[in-house]
Write a protein that holds these residues in place. Sequence first.
Motif, PDB file in Angstrom:
ATOM      1  N   UNK A  60      -7.957  14.024  -4.916  1.00 31.14           N
ATOM      2  CA  UNK A  60      -7.765  14.146  -6.283  1.00 31.14           C
ATOM      3  C   UNK A  60      -6.869  12.948  -6.570  1.00 31.14           C
ATOM      4  N   UNK A  61      -6.092  12.507  -5.614  1.00 27.28           N
ATOM      5  CA  UNK A  61      -5.368  11.330  -6.130  1.00 27.28           C
ATOM      6  C   UNK A  61      -5.662  10.063  -5.009  1.00 27.28           C
ATOM      7  N   UNK A  62      -6.713   9.382  -5.065  1.00 27.77           N
ATOM      8  CA  UNK A  62      -7.372   8.494  -4.221  1.00 27.77           C
ATOM      9  C   UNK A  62      -6.329   7.238  -4.613  1.00 27.77           C
ATOM     10  N   UNK A  63      -6.342   6.273  -3.362  1.00 30.75           N
ATOM     11  CA  UNK A  63      -5.939   4.992  -3.405  1.00 30.75           C
ATOM     12  C   UNK A  63      -6.879   4.126  -4.360  1.00 30.75           C
ATOM     13  N   UNK A  64      -6.236   3.464  -5.268  1.00 27.27           N
ATOM     14  CA  UNK A  64      -6.740   2.594  -6.200  1.00 27.27           C
ATOM     15  C   UNK A  64      -5.976   1.328  -6.227  1.00 27.27           C
ATOM     16  N   UNK A  65      -6.508   0.031  -6.639  1.00 29.01           N
ATOM     17  CA  UNK A  65      -6.041  -1.222  -6.567  1.00 29.01           C
ATOM     18  C   UNK A  65      -4.752  -1.273  -7.778  1.00 29.01           C
ATOM     19  N   UNK A  66      -3.917  -1.799  -7.396  1.00 22.40           N
ATOM     20  CA  UNK A  66      -2.818  -2.142  -8.167  1.00 22.40           C
ATOM     21  C   UNK A  66      -2.411  -3.580  -8.325  1.00 22.40           C
ATOM     22  N   UNK A  67      -1.660  -3.872  -9.536  1.00 18.19           N
ATOM     23  CA  UNK A  67      -1.189  -5.258  -9.740  1.00 18.19           C
ATOM     24  C   UNK A  67      -0.307  -5.036 -10.627  1.00 18.19           C
ATOM     25  N   UNK A  68       0.816  -5.985 -10.452  1.00 15.93           N
ATOM     26  CA  UNK A  68       1.759  -6.008 -11.762  1.00 15.93           C
ATOM     27  C   UNK A  68       2.242  -7.485 -11.805  1.00 15.93           C
ATOM     28  N   UNK A  69       2.325  -8.006 -13.026  1.00 18.57           N
ATOM     29  CA  UNK A  69       2.857  -9.314 -13.040  1.00 18.57           C
ATOM     30  C   UNK A  69       3.498  -9.589 -14.488  1.00 18.57           C
ATOM     31  N   UNK A  88       8.766   7.731   5.834  1.00 14.62           N
ATOM     32  CA  UNK A  88       7.637   6.952   4.807  1.00 14.62           C
ATOM     33  C   UNK A  88       7.652   5.665   4.651  1.00 14.62           C
ATOM     34  N   UNK A  89       8.662   4.985   4.821  1.00 17.01           N
ATOM     35  CA  UNK A  89       8.657   3.672   4.853  1.00 17.01           C
ATOM     36  C   UNK A  89       8.236   3.081   6.192  1.00 17.01           C
ATOM     37  N   UNK A  90       8.327   3.588   7.283  1.00 21.12           N
ATOM     38  CA  UNK A  90       7.550   3.387   8.527  1.00 21.12           C
ATOM     39  C   UNK A  90       5.972   3.241   8.440  1.00 21.12           C
ATOM     40  N   UNK A  91       5.776   4.504   7.888  1.00 22.50           N
ATOM     41  CA  UNK A  91       4.234   4.727   7.629  1.00 22.50           C
ATOM     42  C   UNK A  91       3.724   3.566   6.649  1.00 22.50           C
ATOM     43  N   UNK A  92       4.148   3.280   5.646  1.00 22.14           N
ATOM     44  CA  UNK A  92       4.047   2.234   4.696  1.00 22.14           C
ATOM     45  C   UNK A  92       3.790   0.931   5.125  1.00 22.14           C
ATOM     46  N   UNK A  93       4.922   0.637   6.064  1.00 25.00           N
ATOM     47  CA  UNK A  93       4.974  -0.725   6.640  1.00 25.00           C
ATOM     48  C   UNK A  93       3.594  -0.863   7.427  1.00 25.00           C
ATOM     49  N   UNK A  94       3.390   0.066   8.157  1.00 20.71           N
ATOM     50  CA  UNK A  94       2.015   0.029   9.023  1.00 20.71           C
ATOM     51  C   UNK A  94       0.894  -0.042   8.377  1.00 20.71           C
ATOM     52  N   UNK A  95       0.822   0.595   7.129  1.00 21.67           N
ATOM     53  CA  UNK A  95      -0.278   0.524   6.285  1.00 21.67           C
ATOM     54  C   UNK A  95      -0.546  -0.827   5.849  1.00 21.67           C
ATOM     55  N   UNK A  96       0.458  -1.457   5.252  1.00 20.48           N
ATOM     56  CA  UNK A  96       0.553  -2.622   4.734  1.00 20.48           C
ATOM     57  C   UNK A  96       0.170  -3.800   5.579  1.00 20.48           C
ATOM     58  N   UNK A 127     -12.735   3.237 -12.398  1.00 26.41           N
ATOM     59  CA  UNK A 127     -12.956   4.493 -11.491  1.00 26.41           C
ATOM     60  C   UNK A 127     -13.892   4.282 -10.324  1.00 26.41           C
ATOM     61  N   UNK A 128     -14.625   3.119 -10.242  1.00 26.59           N
ATOM     62  CA  UNK A 128     -15.422   3.053  -9.258  1.00 26.59           C
ATOM     63  C   UNK A 128     -14.574   2.721  -7.976  1.00 26.59           C
ATOM     64  N   UNK A 129     -13.615   2.005  -7.901  1.00 30.90           N
ATOM     65  CA  UNK A 129     -12.577   1.772  -6.901  1.00 30.90           C
ATOM     66  C   UNK A 129     -11.476   2.871  -6.333  1.00 30.90           C
ATOM     67  N   UNK A 130     -12.235   3.847  -5.425  1.00 30.71           N
ATOM     68  CA  UNK A 130     -11.472   4.774  -5.039  1.00 30.71           C
ATOM     69  C   UNK A 130     -11.584   5.014  -3.687  1.00 30.71           C
ATOM     70  N   UNK A 131     -10.512   5.170  -2.650  1.00 31.81           N
ATOM     71  CA  UNK A 131     -10.389   5.463  -1.545  1.00 31.81           C
ATOM     72  C   UNK A 131      -9.788   6.892  -1.300  1.00 31.81           C
ATOM     73  N   UNK A 132     -10.051   7.777  -0.735  1.00 29.94           N
ATOM     74  CA  UNK A 132      -9.578   9.032  -0.620  1.00 29.94           C
ATOM     75  C   UNK A 132      -8.580   9.049   0.381  1.00 29.94           C
ATOM     76  N   UNK A 133      -8.510   8.380   1.361  1.00 35.25           N
ATOM     77  CA  UNK A 133      -7.613   8.145   2.292  1.00 35.25           C
ATOM     78  C   UNK A 133      -7.358   6.612   2.713  1.00 35.25           C
ATOM     79  N   UNK A 134      -6.368   6.288   3.478  1.00 41.04           N
ATOM     80  CA  UNK A 134      -6.097   5.075   3.733  1.00 41.04           C
ATOM     81  C   UNK A 134      -6.996   4.606   4.789  1.00 41.04           C
ATOM     82  N   UNK A 135      -7.550   5.641   5.701  1.00 38.53           N
ATOM     83  CA  UNK A 135      -8.572   5.226   6.890  1.00 38.53           C
ATOM     84  C   UNK A 135      -9.979   4.607   6.040  1.00 38.53           C
ATOM     85  N   UNK A 181       0.796  -1.248   0.045  1.00 37.24           N
ATOM     86  CA  UNK A 181       0.000   0.154  -0.067  1.00 37.24           C
ATOM     87  C   UNK A 181       1.076   1.160   0.065  1.00 37.24           C
ATOM     88  N   UNK A 182       1.017   1.780  -0.934  1.00 35.30           N
ATOM     89  CA  UNK A 182       1.927   2.921  -1.244  1.00 35.30           C
ATOM     90  C   UNK A 182       1.266   4.267  -1.741  1.00 35.30           C
TER      91      UNK A 182
END
Lengths: 236, 215
Positions: free
Chosen positions: A154-163, A68-76, A199-207, A50-51
């Motif tokens: 204006x820059x919400x969280x959206x799902x990501x996937x890379x393969x 940043x890394x510490x906050x990211x680890x907590x979110x993940x 576009x349906x999948x948007x979350x403005x904050x991590x909370x 979750x980045x």
Amino acid sequence: MRISKFAALAAAILLSACTTLPKVPYDRTLASDVKSIGIITPKFPDGPTVFLASTVGRSFGLIGALIDAGMQADRQSKFQALLQQENFSTQERFVDSIAGALREAGYTVSVIPVTRDGTDFVSTYPTAEEPKVDAYLDMIADGYGYGAAGIGWSTPYRPVFAVRARLVRARDSSVLMQDMVSYNPIGPRANVITIAPDPVHRFETFDSLIGNPKGAVSGLQAATEQSAFAVAKLLR
Amino acid sequence: MIDVVPRRSRPAPWSALAALIIGACVTTSSVPAVTSLDGRSCAPQLDLATAQSLALDAEKPLVVDIGDATACVQTIGVGRSIYVVFKLPESAEPIVVDVKSVALGSTLFSPRLLLLDEAGAVLRERSNDVFMFQDSSLYVGTRVHPGERYVVVASDPRAVGRRESRLYGATQATMMATGAGGFFWIHTGSEASRLFTYAHNGQIAVAVRLLPKLN
């Protein structure tokens, strides 16, 4: 150590498209002997990412990066707990989706358990073992989870996937197809199949993401399935 | 604490990164989408005399703007279609032809491929739906079969006029002066929706390369 690991994971998903992977287009007429495909256990990261692709911290050198890394680890870790609570396995969903899509395309499909080491494609395929298949589909998920281009509504969280994906003929180990797929890449991606996020999948904050477990899983499920379908499309 | 780097010792990799980021933000100029060829007089057959020769060099794609002056053909079952013919290079090794339709603003050429033999007979067609997005371009790679001498990139009237909206996230790094002879970077993100219209016009980039040997 844990922070470094999560930071590396986020970097991997952001930079995965920078990996040089020569594209090999599949040609079903030239590979008409390939009727059965064995899906090798895909390589997946230990957990979701979750980045934030851009943060205030990045402007403040090493100290900012560590914060940043510490906050990211907590979110993940919170998001990983959410996935467990919702009993959602990204890897299982991915394999099921691609198996179904390949069956629809006329292939006989098996799932072949393989213990993987390293982060690259499998070096030796289990050709001597059952079930016998005509080709192996070898896939490496570089990352999955949620990402936001920046901070704010204006820059919400959206799902990501890379393969990364590769199809290898069983009898001579020739690479019949090789490509990369990225769902919601943030930033330009050269030589990678890209899927725009729904576009349906948007979350403005991590909370708001973590506060809506069903919605969060629904978005990740969509990203996972669309990525699987894109890989299957490369084999039509 | 601010990540200050004296101007004189600015490391080259940062310059390269900045160029990469700025380059990513550069968009091609927009052109109006042509979604109808009504009134256009089209030949009943492809004209191979206009074929452009492709070199076996992935680094040097032929980039062609497709517009009013581009040839047009009318075929039964498909209708009017704009097309460009390319002569494939001869090679003893297996080759791949990479075709990319590059967005010009919101206009995106709606491509399909025809592979022809020396006499111009159509050996196979790759329809519009095999193309997949790479960033804001449509792309397909195709292995060339023995006997295929020409590749025709033609508009697909069946897909022309369709619209597609896509979300793009991006990051930017802006260099700010500290006022003390140095600078630092401000990192920001953005998200924007782009609407594409599939059209008879646009821009294509076509290249030929050897099939990678990976085993």
